[in-house]
Design an enzyme around this catalytic site. Structure first.
Site, PDB file in Angstrom:
ATOM      1  N   PRO A 169      37.997  11.123  57.557  1.00 37.94           N
ATOM      2  CG  PRO A 169      38.926   8.993  57.375  1.00 37.94           C
ATOM      3  CD  PRO A 169      39.054  10.388  56.854  1.00 37.94           C
ATOM      4  CG  ASP A 226      28.323  18.052  58.519  1.00 32.77           C
ATOM      5  OD1 ASP A 226      27.526  18.984  58.674  1.00 32.77           O
ATOM      6  OD2 ASP A 226      28.470  17.443  57.441  1.00 32.77           O
ATOM      7  CE  LYS A 254      21.242  17.693  57.476  1.00 30.95           C
ATOM      8  NZ  LYS A 254      22.394  17.733  56.602  1.00 30.95           N
ATOM      9  N   GLY A 294      34.681  13.242  56.057  1.00 26.11           N
ATOM     10  CA  GLY A 294      34.990  12.494  54.839  1.00 26.11           C
ATOM     11  C   GLY A 294      35.146  13.404  53.645  1.00 26.11           C
ATOM     12  CG  MET A 345      24.888   7.122  56.772  1.00 24.13           C
ATOM     13  SD  MET A 345      24.163   8.487  55.837  1.00 24.13           S
ATOM     14  CE  MET A 345      24.771   8.162  54.191  1.00 24.13           C
TER      15      MET A 345
HETATM   16  C1  LIG Z   1      26.457  11.253  56.103  1.00 25.64           C
HETATM   17  S1  LIG Z   1      27.642  10.013  55.746  1.00 25.64           S
HETATM   18  C2  LIG Z   1      28.991  11.065  55.385  1.00 25.64           C
HETATM   19  C3  LIG Z   1      30.062  10.388  54.604  1.00 25.64           C
HETATM   20  C4  LIG Z   1      31.249  11.304  54.338  1.00 25.64           C
HETATM   21  N1  LIG Z   1      30.907  12.392  53.480  1.00 25.64           N
HETATM   22  C5  LIG Z   1      32.427  10.524  53.765  1.00 25.64           C
HETATM   23  O1  LIG Z   1      32.832  10.788  52.628  1.00 25.64           O
HETATM   24  O2  LIG Z   1      32.931   9.672  54.474  1.00 25.64           O
HETATM   25  C6  LIG Z   1      28.026   9.406  57.351  1.00 25.64           C
HETATM   26  C7  LIG Z   1      28.420   7.962  57.350  1.00 25.64           C
HETATM   27  O3  LIG Z   1      29.769   7.806  56.957  1.00 25.64           O
HETATM   28  C8  LIG Z   1      30.338   6.706  57.631  1.00 25.64           C
HETATM   29  N2  LIG Z   1      31.482   7.184  58.415  1.00 25.64           N
HETATM   30  C9  LIG Z   1      31.939   8.453  58.480  1.00 25.64           C
HETATM   31  N3  LIG Z   1      33.052   8.517  59.250  1.00 25.64           N
HETATM   32  C10 LIG Z   1      33.299   7.263  59.680  1.00 25.64           C
HETATM   33  C11 LIG Z   1      34.287   6.683  60.509  1.00 25.64           C
HETATM   34  N4  LIG Z   1      35.271   7.406  61.041  1.00 25.64           N
HETATM   35  N5  LIG Z   1      34.224   5.357  60.751  1.00 25.64           N
HETATM   36  C12 LIG Z   1      33.255   4.608  60.194  1.00 25.64           C
HETATM   37  N6  LIG Z   1      32.287   5.100  59.418  1.00 25.64           N
HETATM   38  C13 LIG Z   1      32.299   6.411  59.151  1.00 25.64           C
HETATM   39  C14 LIG Z   1      29.259   6.117  58.525  1.00 25.64           C
HETATM   40  O4  LIG Z   1      28.607   5.099  57.809  1.00 25.64           O
HETATM   41  C15 LIG Z   1      28.360   7.306  58.722  1.00 25.64           C
HETATM   42  O5  LIG Z   1      27.050   6.928  59.062  1.00 25.64           O
END
Ligand SMILES: C[S@@+](CC[C@H](N)C(=O)[O-])C[C@H]1O[C@@H](n2cnc3c(N)ncnc32)[C@H](O)[C@@H]1O
Length: 272
Positions: free
Chosen positions: A22, A45, A67, A99, A180
């Site tokens: 993250p 990404d 994206k 993530g 999201m």
């Molecule tokens: C396209 S999704 C990707 C998720 C990613 N594959 C995962 O497992 O965390 C993107 C969303 O993940 C969340 N997100 C990712 N990194 C974050 C972070 N450091 N803090 C808060 N939300 C995060 C947010 O909701 C963001 O809009």
């Protein structure tokens, strides 16, 4: 799905689908670190943190395919095509995602293209935003006294026209994590309250979780849209809805904007 191949040629390399976690560079797995250090090309990404991008060797080709909601970016088909093309010319192609690649990361779709094109691959899991946020915001996603289960959902885009199981998500013994969902906060709170979840249910929105810029916003389900509209809120952000949020004050340990998390790994990244 479009099938991509190069007739008469054999792919030279392999694609590594790697989860970058993250944000905090120390949340990268040792395996992800090792693969990244031997990369010849990295397609990454927008959510991959700069600290992690700094670990990519200078000799590797770096391609941003990120994206972000509302911003121009490479279309998914173009990314799939590029992965295949790179595998024909490079040995170690890394597809680096924020993530975990298999949680709202389209990792499965990208692998399906590789399979259809006969490209070898491996997957390296990452810490998903829900786990990172939970740990660094002091909000356990389950707790015997508060929640017996947890559900991850996406609150992306056409939420109003999609069949959402609000009844299922409104279970008071369950924690709901919404990825999201910021732009659809009002639809989410109305859906859950309409299905019987109390408007007083505690909620947290955590932005830039696990990084030095992490911020936590607290309120109730009835106030979710208001919280999401806070001008101080930066993306990316995650919502945690449920009684476990009450624990955030007592279990809070992470102090953003401190040097507390500077590590050997970060120092190594800066020295590259
Ligand atoms: C396209 S999704 C990707 C998720 C990613 N594959 C995962 O497992 O965390 C993107 C969303 O993940 C969340 N997100 C990712 N990194 C974050 C972070 N450091 N803090 C808060 N939300 C995060 C947010 O909701 C963001 O809009």
């Amino acid at each position: 799905m479009e099938l991509v191949s190069m007739p008469g040629q054999k792919a030279k390399g392999k694609v590594w689908l790697v989860g970058a976690g993250p944000g905090d560079v120390e949340l990268l797995t040792l395996k992800a670190y090792r693969i990244l250090k031997s990369a010849d090309a990295v397609l990454y990404d927008a959510l991959v943190s700069q600290d992690i991008l700094d670990l990519i060797p200078h000799s590797a080709e770096k391609i941003a395919v990120g994206k972000r909601a509302g911003k121009h970016s490479a279309a998914q088909d173009d990314i799939n095509q590029l992965l295949v093309t790179k595998a024909y010319t490079r040995k170690n192609v890394v597809r680096l995602k924020g993530g975990d690649p298999f949680i709202f990361g389209r990792g499965g779709e990208e692998l399906q293209t590789l399979v259809a094109s006969g490209i070898a691959f491996e997957v390296v899991p990452g810490i998903t935003a829900a786990s990172g946020t939970s740990a660094y915001a002091g909000i356990p996603l389950t707790h015997r006294d508060y929640a017996q289960g947890v559900t991850f959902i996406t609150g992306h885009c056409q939420l109003a026209s999609r069949p959402m199981d609000w009844q299922g998500y409104a279970n008071p013994n369950n924690t709901l994590v919404v990825y999201m969902g910021i732009l659809n906060a009002n639809i989410i709170s109305e859906g859950l309250i309409g299905a019987g979840r109390s408007a007083d249910t505690p909620v947290a929105i955590v932005s830039k979780a696990t990084t030095s810029a992490q911020q936590r916003f607290f309120g109730t389900l009835g106030e979710l849209a208001q919280l999401a509209a806070d001008p101080a809120l930066q993306m990316p952000a995650l919502m945690i809805i449920g009684e476990v949020v009450e624990l955030a004050d007592s279990l809070h340990w992470f102090e953003p904007n401190t040097d507390k998390h500077t590590s050997d790994l970060e120092a190594a990244a800066k020295a590259l």
